[in-house]
Design a protein around this motif. Sequence first.
Motif, PDB file in Angstrom:
ATOM      1  N   GLY A 105       0.691  -1.439  -0.433  1.00 28.07           N
ATOM      2  CA  GLY A 105       0.124   0.126   0.049  1.00 28.07           C
ATOM      3  C   GLY A 105       1.440   1.413  -0.275  1.00 28.07           C
ATOM      4  O   GLY A 105       0.415   1.954   0.287  1.00 28.07           O
ATOM      5  N   GLY A 106       2.174   1.050   0.018  1.00 28.58           N
ATOM      6  CA  GLY A 106       3.021   2.134   0.194  1.00 28.58           C
ATOM      7  C   GLY A 106       4.449   2.308  -0.461  1.00 28.58           C
ATOM      8  O   GLY A 106       4.801   1.617  -0.529  1.00 28.58           O
ATOM      9  N   GLY A 107       5.175   3.210  -1.327  1.00 28.63           N
ATOM     10  CA  GLY A 107       5.936   3.232  -1.927  1.00 28.63           C
ATOM     11  C   GLY A 107       6.191   4.198  -2.560  1.00 28.63           C
ATOM     12  O   GLY A 107       5.183   5.213  -2.618  1.00 28.63           O
ATOM     13  N   ILE A 208       6.736  -8.830 -10.514  1.00 29.57           N
ATOM     14  CA  ILE A 208       6.446  -7.830  -9.474  1.00 29.57           C
ATOM     15  C   ILE A 208       5.879  -7.278  -9.146  1.00 29.57           C
ATOM     16  O   ILE A 208       5.700  -6.156 -10.270  1.00 29.57           O
ATOM     17  CB  ILE A 208       7.759  -7.604  -8.867  1.00 29.57           C
ATOM     18  N   GLN A 209       4.361  -6.665  -8.730  1.00 24.20           N
ATOM     19  CA  GLN A 209       3.577  -6.569  -8.643  1.00 24.20           C
ATOM     20  C   GLN A 209       3.492  -4.934  -7.513  1.00 24.20           C
ATOM     21  O   GLN A 209       5.216  -5.388  -6.479  1.00 24.20           O
ATOM     22  CB  GLN A 209       2.273  -7.039  -7.695  1.00 24.20           C
ATOM     23  N   ALA A 210       2.837  -3.940  -7.866  1.00 19.78           N
ATOM     24  CA  ALA A 210       2.948  -2.804  -7.537  1.00 19.78           C
ATOM     25  C   ALA A 210       3.042  -3.230  -5.649  1.00 19.78           C
ATOM     26  O   ALA A 210       2.436  -3.576  -5.894  1.00 19.78           O
ATOM     27  CB  ALA A 210       3.015  -1.914  -8.025  1.00 19.78           C
ATOM     28  N   PRO A 211       2.798  -2.047  -4.703  1.00 18.51           N
ATOM     29  CA  PRO A 211       2.850  -2.039  -3.822  1.00 18.51           C
ATOM     30  C   PRO A 211       1.028  -1.495  -3.557  1.00 18.51           C
ATOM     31  O   PRO A 211       0.176  -2.065  -2.691  1.00 18.51           O
ATOM     32  CB  PRO A 211       3.401  -0.579  -2.797  1.00 18.51           C
ATOM     33  N   ARG A 268       6.413  -7.938  10.221  1.00 17.66           N
ATOM     34  CA  ARG A 268       5.248  -8.386   9.780  1.00 17.66           C
ATOM     35  C   ARG A 268       5.365  -9.530   8.773  1.00 17.66           C
ATOM     36  O   ARG A 268       6.363  -9.787   7.324  1.00 17.66           O
ATOM     37  CB  ARG A 268       4.639  -7.039   9.071  1.00 17.66           C
ATOM     38  N   THR A 269       4.527 -10.229   8.959  1.00 17.22           N
ATOM     39  CA  THR A 269       4.792 -11.158   6.722  1.00 17.22           C
ATOM     40  C   THR A 269       4.605 -10.910   6.290  1.00 17.22           C
ATOM     41  O   THR A 269       3.221  -9.637   5.837  1.00 17.22           O
ATOM     42  CB  THR A 269       4.394 -12.744   7.461  1.00 17.22           C
ATOM     43  N   VAL A 270       5.035 -10.870   4.605  1.00 17.61           N
ATOM     44  CA  VAL A 270       4.536 -10.854   3.510  1.00 17.61           C
ATOM     45  C   VAL A 270       2.435 -10.837   3.658  1.00 17.61           C
ATOM     46  O   VAL A 270       2.242 -10.535   2.945  1.00 17.61           O
ATOM     47  CB  VAL A 270       4.552 -11.215   2.505  1.00 17.61           C
ATOM     48  N   ARG A 276      -3.830  -7.509   5.022  1.00 15.54           N
ATOM     49  CA  ARG A 276      -4.473  -6.330   5.372  1.00 15.54           C
ATOM     50  C   ARG A 276      -4.859  -5.441   3.879  1.00 15.54           C
ATOM     51  O   ARG A 276      -5.951  -3.922   4.128  1.00 15.54           O
ATOM     52  CB  ARG A 276      -3.398  -5.832   5.899  1.00 15.54           C
ATOM     53  N   SER A 277      -3.617  -5.051   2.774  1.00  9.35           N
ATOM     54  CA  SER A 277      -4.213  -4.533   2.057  1.00  9.35           C
ATOM     55  C   SER A 277      -5.364  -4.896   0.885  1.00  9.35           C
ATOM     56  O   SER A 277      -5.891  -3.898   0.522  1.00  9.35           O
ATOM     57  CB  SER A 277      -2.978  -4.584   0.496  1.00  9.35           C
ATOM     58  N   TYR A 278      -5.950  -5.985   1.702  1.00 11.23           N
ATOM     59  CA  TYR A 278      -7.323  -7.001   0.689  1.00 11.23           C
ATOM     60  C   TYR A 278      -8.448  -6.497   1.783  1.00 11.23           C
ATOM     61  O   TYR A 278      -9.129  -7.733   1.478  1.00 11.23           O
ATOM     62  CB  TYR A 278      -6.809  -8.044  -0.300  1.00 11.23           C
ATOM     63  N   ARG A 279      -8.127  -6.333   3.084  1.00  8.65           N
ATOM     64  CA  ARG A 279      -9.408  -6.406   3.507  1.00  8.65           C
ATOM     65  C   ARG A 279     -10.318  -5.546   3.550  1.00  8.65           C
ATOM     66  O   ARG A 279     -11.615  -6.265   3.348  1.00  8.65           O
ATOM     67  CB  ARG A 279      -8.675  -5.414   5.068  1.00  8.65           C
TER      68      ARG A 279
END
Length: 409
Positions: A105-107, A208-211, A268-270, A276-279
């Motif tokens: 979510g951040g980058g 590789i996906q973006a944040p 934190r684990t990936v 969290r990102s897909y919550r």
Amino acid sequence: MSSNQWEIGPIFRALMRNKVGAILIAIQIAVTMTIVVNSIFIILERATKIERESGIDEINSFYLTTTGFGSNFDPKSTATNDLELIRSTAGVLDAIQINAIPVSGGGWSMSFQTEPGEEKETEGAAIYMVDEHGINALDLEVIAGENFAAGDVRWRPAGVRDWPDNVIITKVLAESLFPDIGYQDVVGKTIYIQQNEPMIVKGIVDKIQAPWVGWDDLEHTVLTPEITEFESNRYYIRAQPGQRDAIMPIIEEALASSNKQRIIRGMRTVQETRERSYRADTAMIKILSTTMIILTIVTGLGIVGLASFSVNRRKKQIGTRRALGASQQAIVRYFMLENFLISTVGVLLGAVLTVGLNMLLVNIFSLNALDWYFVPAGMLVLWLVGQIAVFGPAKKAANIPPALATRTV
């Protein structure tokens, strides 16, 4: 009297005498179909979105952040020592310092173009700063060109605005920047960052996906050969299969003990980061699923109620038909057909409302248009729900004895 005359004529006349009940059930079916079909379409889209592969080894990876303090804190030597310590720890497959985490979510992001100068067509891309261990630590596959060499990697102090000479980009970004050639031929090409700063494409990675999981260009990603010389650093650690949870506290303790002029935080684990990102998407799926189930149950109960009321009101009529020779199967067929006619009106209205709601969602929320087969599938499901719901009252009607026709109220 023929079977068709017995069924269609009386059904139509009975529905006309109880128009309000039939209309309410038809509207309920239409509304249920509208919400259920669009909900299923949204759920499938969200589920597909959640299941997208990030391109990295999520199961075995975790990360943490260290923040230094004090006048004697040296970011460069700290990062060097930290990476040596982490990579030498038993159970660690590889580790890197990185400026951002995929799907977090951040980058960082920048615009890239194939020609220098202003007003040239650009493609946005996320940027991950890694060293020569980045490919292995992230578990990426180089499908063209080659990985960074140790000599390509530079230190990036805070405030620096220029970029390295070499980059590795994803296949999707290569195809977007150079649509007229194969991605293999993009190796060695020059792309430009900040409108006129050249960078040579040294390699192509598969994915590789973006944040940012909600970004349309999720696989537009660039790797630059850099280690940041900041007071706050993020380390990405890939563990040996099955060793992640065991080595997380070991790494945290080792880093804390090796340098007292910094704090360790945000370990934190990936996998947790992905959740969290897909919550919001997961919550949406649960809400829509619950709504669909409740609506379908309510609609089924409404059909049962209307059919039961119809049976109770027409007991003597049904008994008369039984006395005249109508079989139990004929009585069941009567009520099943009656419900089918009501359901047909409901699903036809529902088809119109379904398409209309989807068009509204497309315009307001930029959702995808509904695939054509969702509407007929929804109609079939609501027909089936109606037939299942009415079967119980229909069987009850079929069991009414012929002798009831001779009774007086």
